[in-house]
Design a protein around this motif. Structure first.
Motif, mmCIF file in Angstrom:
data_model
loop_
_atom_site.group_PDB
_atom_site.id
_atom_site.type_symbol
_atom_site.label_atom_id
_atom_site.label_comp_id
_atom_site.label_asym_id
_atom_site.label_seq_id
_atom_site.Cartn_x
_atom_site.Cartn_y
_atom_site.Cartn_z
ATOM 1 N N TRP A 152 0.912 -1.292 -0.042
ATOM 2 C CA TRP A 152 -0.042 -0.031 0.134
ATOM 3 C C TRP A 152 0.865 1.222 0.124
ATOM 4 N N PHE A 153 2.326 1.094 0.201
ATOM 5 C CA PHE A 153 2.919 2.157 0.249
ATOM 6 C C PHE A 153 4.133 2.409 -0.694
ATOM 7 N N ASN A 154 5.104 1.352 -0.271
ATOM 8 C CA ASN A 154 6.479 1.399 -1.124
ATOM 9 C C ASN A 154 6.741 0.296 -1.966
ATOM 10 N N MET A 155 5.709 -0.638 -2.496
ATOM 11 C CA MET A 155 5.950 -1.614 -3.531
ATOM 12 C C MET A 155 5.330 -1.428 -4.896
ATOM 13 N N PHE A 156 6.010 -1.627 -5.890
ATOM 14 C CA PHE A 156 5.571 -1.254 -7.301
ATOM 15 C C PHE A 156 5.408 -2.476 -8.168
ATOM 16 N N LYS A 157 4.531 -2.348 -9.287
ATOM 17 C CA LYS A 157 4.633 -3.291 -10.047
ATOM 18 C C LYS A 157 4.708 -2.663 -11.421
ATOM 19 N N ILE A 158 5.027 -3.313 -12.550
ATOM 20 C CA ILE A 158 5.345 -3.080 -13.971
ATOM 21 C C ILE A 158 4.110 -3.138 -14.786
ATOM 22 N N VAL A 159 3.532 -2.186 -15.296
ATOM 23 C CA VAL A 159 2.239 -2.182 -16.128
ATOM 24 C C VAL A 159 2.683 -1.377 -17.301
ATOM 25 N N GLY A 160 2.715 -2.460 -18.339
ATOM 26 C CA GLY A 160 3.147 -1.685 -19.892
ATOM 27 C C GLY A 160 4.292 -1.039 -19.751
ATOM 28 N N ASP A 161 4.466 0.279 -20.085
ATOM 29 C CA ASP A 161 5.797 0.732 -20.106
ATOM 30 C C ASP A 161 6.176 1.679 -19.023
ATOM 31 N N HIS A 162 5.503 1.483 -17.680
ATOM 32 C CA HIS A 162 5.744 2.169 -16.443
ATOM 33 C C HIS A 162 5.439 1.354 -15.332
#
Length: 253
Positions: A152-162
């Protein structure tokens, strides 16, 4: 709970770290740490009837265990449960069913102790077992540690080109986000009903609870680097935390 089965499950070989279940850790066989912690737990609970079983397809591992812990019941693992694609819950169910057939007992629950978690204390097992005792509605207790990242705060996933947040939120501080935990695969307490009556091979599809462990003592041993790092952490824990050194000092041989 009056009757428990403690299991130690280990495959022959390993893709990430060859024969890791046969390694020595800080001068003692890795598997002996789980057996030592189990022995300390058993000594603390004379009121319980507890059996210990080893489920493995490695004859070398079976001989290593039998050399110092002859009371542990060896369950040779069949080829159908070999390989890394078989869900571990199938090994749990196999161990449970065979031990009930062998002993003529009905166990109330199973406690599985992962071989590659040598930095586990007797109190960690005690805490997980106590949580299972307190909450009869929970089918499984997972050992966990506090997560250092939060979706919910500092984890990210790749979606397309961003990149995007794993879970979209408006939190401006980690403390505002829901608490999350890493499953560390060290201890599982599983009730009989799940092992006997539940056909679902996914552990977390059940109603489960968690028991929190110290996070610095848990690293997945999947490489030589992991192994050496964990030995370095162990030296610190043995020097400053008696509950960790107690497990090592209790190892036979």
């Amino acid at each position: 709970m009056k009757r428990l089965l403690i299991t130690i499950c280990g495959r022959a070989g390993s893709k990430g770290f060859k024969n890791k279940n046969l390694k020595n850790f800080c001068g003692k066989p890795l598997v002996y740490y789980s057996l030592s912690a189990a022995e300390l737990f058993i000594k603390k609970h004379p009121e319980l009837e507890i059996d210990v079983a080893l489920n493995t397809d490695s004859e070398d591992l079976a001989r290593l265990v039998a050399a110092e812990y002859p009371e542990v019941i060896y369950l040779p693992r069949g080829a159908e449960l070999g390989g890394d694609r078989v869900p571990k819950v199938e090994v749990y169910k196999d161990s449970f069913a065979r031990m009930e057939a062998r002993t003529g007992k009905q166990y109330d629950a199973m406690i599985d102790l992962d071989i590659t978690s040598p930095l586990r204390t007797e109190q960690d097992i005690e805490n997980a077992f106590a949580k299972a005792q307190e909450r009869e509605d929970l089918q499984i207790i997972f050992s966990v540690c506090e997560a250092r990242r939060n979706p919910w705060f500092n984890m990210f996933k790749i979606v397309g080109d961003h990149a995007e947040m794993v879970i979209e939120s408006q939190f401006t501080g980690r403390q505002q986000a829901p608490e999350v935990y890493d499953v560390n695969a060290s201890i599982y307490v599983i009730r009989r009903a799940f092992l006997v009556d539940n056909p679902d091979p996914i552990l977390w599809h059940s109603k489960f609870g968690v028991s929190v462990m110290m996070d610095t003592g848990i690293i997945d041993i999947d490489s030589e680097h992991d192994y050496l790092l964990m030995e370095a952490i162990a030296q610190h824990l043995y020097a400053h935390y008696p509950e960790f050194s107690a497990v090592r000092e209790n190892i036979r041989g």
